[in-house]
Write a protein that holds these residues in place. Structure first.
Motif, short mmCIF file in Angstrom:
data_model
loop_
_atom_site.label_atom_id
_atom_site.label_comp_id
_atom_site.label_asym_id
_atom_site.label_seq_id
_atom_site.Cartn_x
_atom_site.Cartn_y
_atom_site.Cartn_z
N ASN A 64 8.48 64.49 38.27
CA ASN A 64 7.30 63.82 38.82
C ASN A 64 7.62 62.32 38.91
O ASN A 64 7.68 61.64 37.89
CB ASN A 64 6.08 64.07 37.94
CG ASN A 64 4.81 63.48 38.54
OD1 ASN A 64 4.81 63.02 39.68
ND2 ASN A 64 3.74 63.50 37.78
N ILE A 66 6.69 58.82 39.33
CA ILE A 66 5.50 57.96 39.28
C ILE A 66 5.70 56.78 40.21
O ILE A 66 6.62 55.98 40.04
CB ILE A 66 5.22 57.47 37.85
CG1 ILE A 66 5.10 58.68 36.90
CG2 ILE A 66 3.97 56.63 37.82
CD1 ILE A 66 3.97 59.60 37.24
N GLN A 97 3.34 62.51 33.12
CA GLN A 97 4.62 62.66 33.83
C GLN A 97 4.99 64.12 34.05
O GLN A 97 6.07 64.41 34.54
CB GLN A 97 5.73 61.98 33.02
CG GLN A 97 5.59 60.46 32.96
CD GLN A 97 6.77 59.82 32.24
OE1 GLN A 97 7.40 60.44 31.40
NE2 GLN A 97 7.05 58.59 32.58
N THR A 239 8.10 68.50 32.08
CA THR A 239 8.38 67.22 32.73
C THR A 239 9.50 67.29 33.77
O THR A 239 9.55 66.49 34.69
CB THR A 239 8.76 66.16 31.70
OG1 THR A 239 9.92 66.59 30.97
CG2 THR A 239 7.63 65.90 30.73
#
Length: 419
Positions: A64, A66, A97, A239
């Motif tokens: 992910n 950000i 996350q 994650t």
């Protein structure tokens, strides 16, 4: 019949000027041996580094990402008068996350025919407490059996057993460099602190070495549940997803496919290691350039020696033409001489290059950065030897063409008359 006679005459010419022939051959020998030694060593280094890199690097890494380039509400609202203050450097709000639905996504990825395996991870930065001194590192919660399938983790275990991680509560497999820093071993306990300040005590069930100190000095593995508990997260918190493909060349294409399909960042191994791969390419270019330059220098030597041979054998050329040898036959004669020099020098160069490479491979070398390397890495790939011999013959053939062409145009009448 005539081909055999041309070969015998070529040998006679070369042996009659043995010193010059040997000098020309030694030029080729030196060029080929340096080519073999350099290319074997440089590609050996590249192969070792690539092997170490891929042994710990997934073909595709999904996570992910950000974003920080966010628009503020002032950027979104249409205000033609612009009578407001603009806010710069907008900070993102607190975001998890994790990959939402990470485990179902992993199951979907595993069913793809291009995929060899996929391993879900929970990664976090932590502090390993060594007395009152915190040591910075990281912990990865993994499906340990899937991680072993993708990265052969069981072969990297130097102490303990990989499967104990499944049976020991709050177990951890720790890098050899980190274990040395903490002065701990199997069944010892280590306290770790998370970025949020939470503390937990873990039991060492294994020690691994990847061969790369940057990994072994900071990295450790636990089960997914242990890592989720350390971070205070639920059982579906993931994650990262690491993927290995059946064909590594499909990585860039499949990374784009997964990125579109799941709307998460997907980096392929080529993108993640672009700088390292560029250094591999540059080293190979430099090696080939230097080696080819050496062979070109040897080619000039062959050109000069054959030119001298032609002038010294003008009477022989005239006699051969007078007895029925054509201009093409004369050209074949001197090209044969050039190729004999190239073949002899090339084979000697391959043998010398192999011996030099063998000597290099036996030189002890220890590096703190790559602890799995105890000798100089050398690549004895046969293709370099075939390429070296081919290039030796090509260089000598090109070097011998111009003198041979000049010899084919010699007028025997002018030579015999002494003009």
């Amino acid at each position: 019949m005539k081909q055999g006679l041309i070969l015998r005459i070529a040998k006679t010419h070369l042996f009659s000027r043995l010193k010059q022939s040997m000098i020309a051959g030694l030029g080729v020998t030196f060029g080929i041996s340096m080519f073999i030694a350099m290319i074997s060593f440089m590609t050996g280094v590249n192969v070792l580094l690539e092997k170490l890199m891929l042994s710990s690097t997934p073909h595709i890494h999904i996570y992910n990402d950000i974003k920080t380039n966010r628009k503020s509400i002032l950027d979104i609202i249409h205000n033609p008068d612009k009578n407001f203050n603009v806010v710069h450097n907008v900070k993102p709000k607190d975001e998890e996350q994790n990959i939402k639905d990470g485990l179902p996504i992993t199951d979907i990825i595993k069913k793809d025919p291009h995929v060899y395996g996929a391993s879900p991870l929970v990664t976090s930065q932590v502090f390993y407490n060594y007395g009152s001194t915190p040591i910075n590192g990281s912990i990865s919660g993994v499906d340990i059996l899937e991680q072993d399938k993708l990265f052969n983790l069981s072969e990297k275990i130097i102490k303990g057993d990989l499967h104990d991680l499944l049976s020991v509560n709050n177990g951890i497999i720790i890098g050899s460099g980190l274990a040395e820093k903490l002065n701990i071993g199997i069944n010892d306990r280590v306290n770790i602190t998370t970025p949020t300040g939470a503390q937990i005590q873990l039991t060492i069930v294994g020690i691994f070495t990847s061969g790369i100190s940057m990994i072994d000095n900071v990295m450790s593995y636990s089960t997914l549940n242990t890592a989720q508990k350390i971070m205070g997260k639920s059982n579906d918190y993931i994650t990262d997803i690491n993927i290995k493909l059946k064909n590594i060349d499909d990585a860039p294409m499949m990374a784009k496919t997964f990125e579109r399909q799941f709307d998460y960042k997907a980096d392929d191994w080529l993108t993640a290691n672009a700088e390292i791969l560029v250094s591999f390419t540059l080293r190979n270019v430099i090696t080939y350039a230097v080696s080819i330059a050496l062979l070109i220098v040897a080619g000039f030597g062959i050109y000069n020696i054959l030119t001298m041979m032609i002038y010294e054998n003008m009477n022989d050329i005239a006699i051969l033409k007078a007895t029925g040898f054509t201009g093409n036959d004369i050209m074949k004669l001197f090209l044969t001489e050039a190729l004999l020099i190239g073949m002899t020098g090339g084979i000697a160069g391959l043998l010398l290059g192999y011996l030099i490479s063998l000597g290099i491979s036996n030189i002890p070398f220890h590096s703190k950065a790559v602890i799995s390397m105890d000798h100089m890495p050398v690549n004895f790939d046969p293709q370099y030897y075939f390429f070296g011999l081919f290039f030796a013959l090509m260089t000598t053939a090109i070097s011998g063409f111009l003198p041979a062409r000049k010899a084919s145009k010699v007028d025997p009448v002018s030579i015999i008359r002494g003009k």
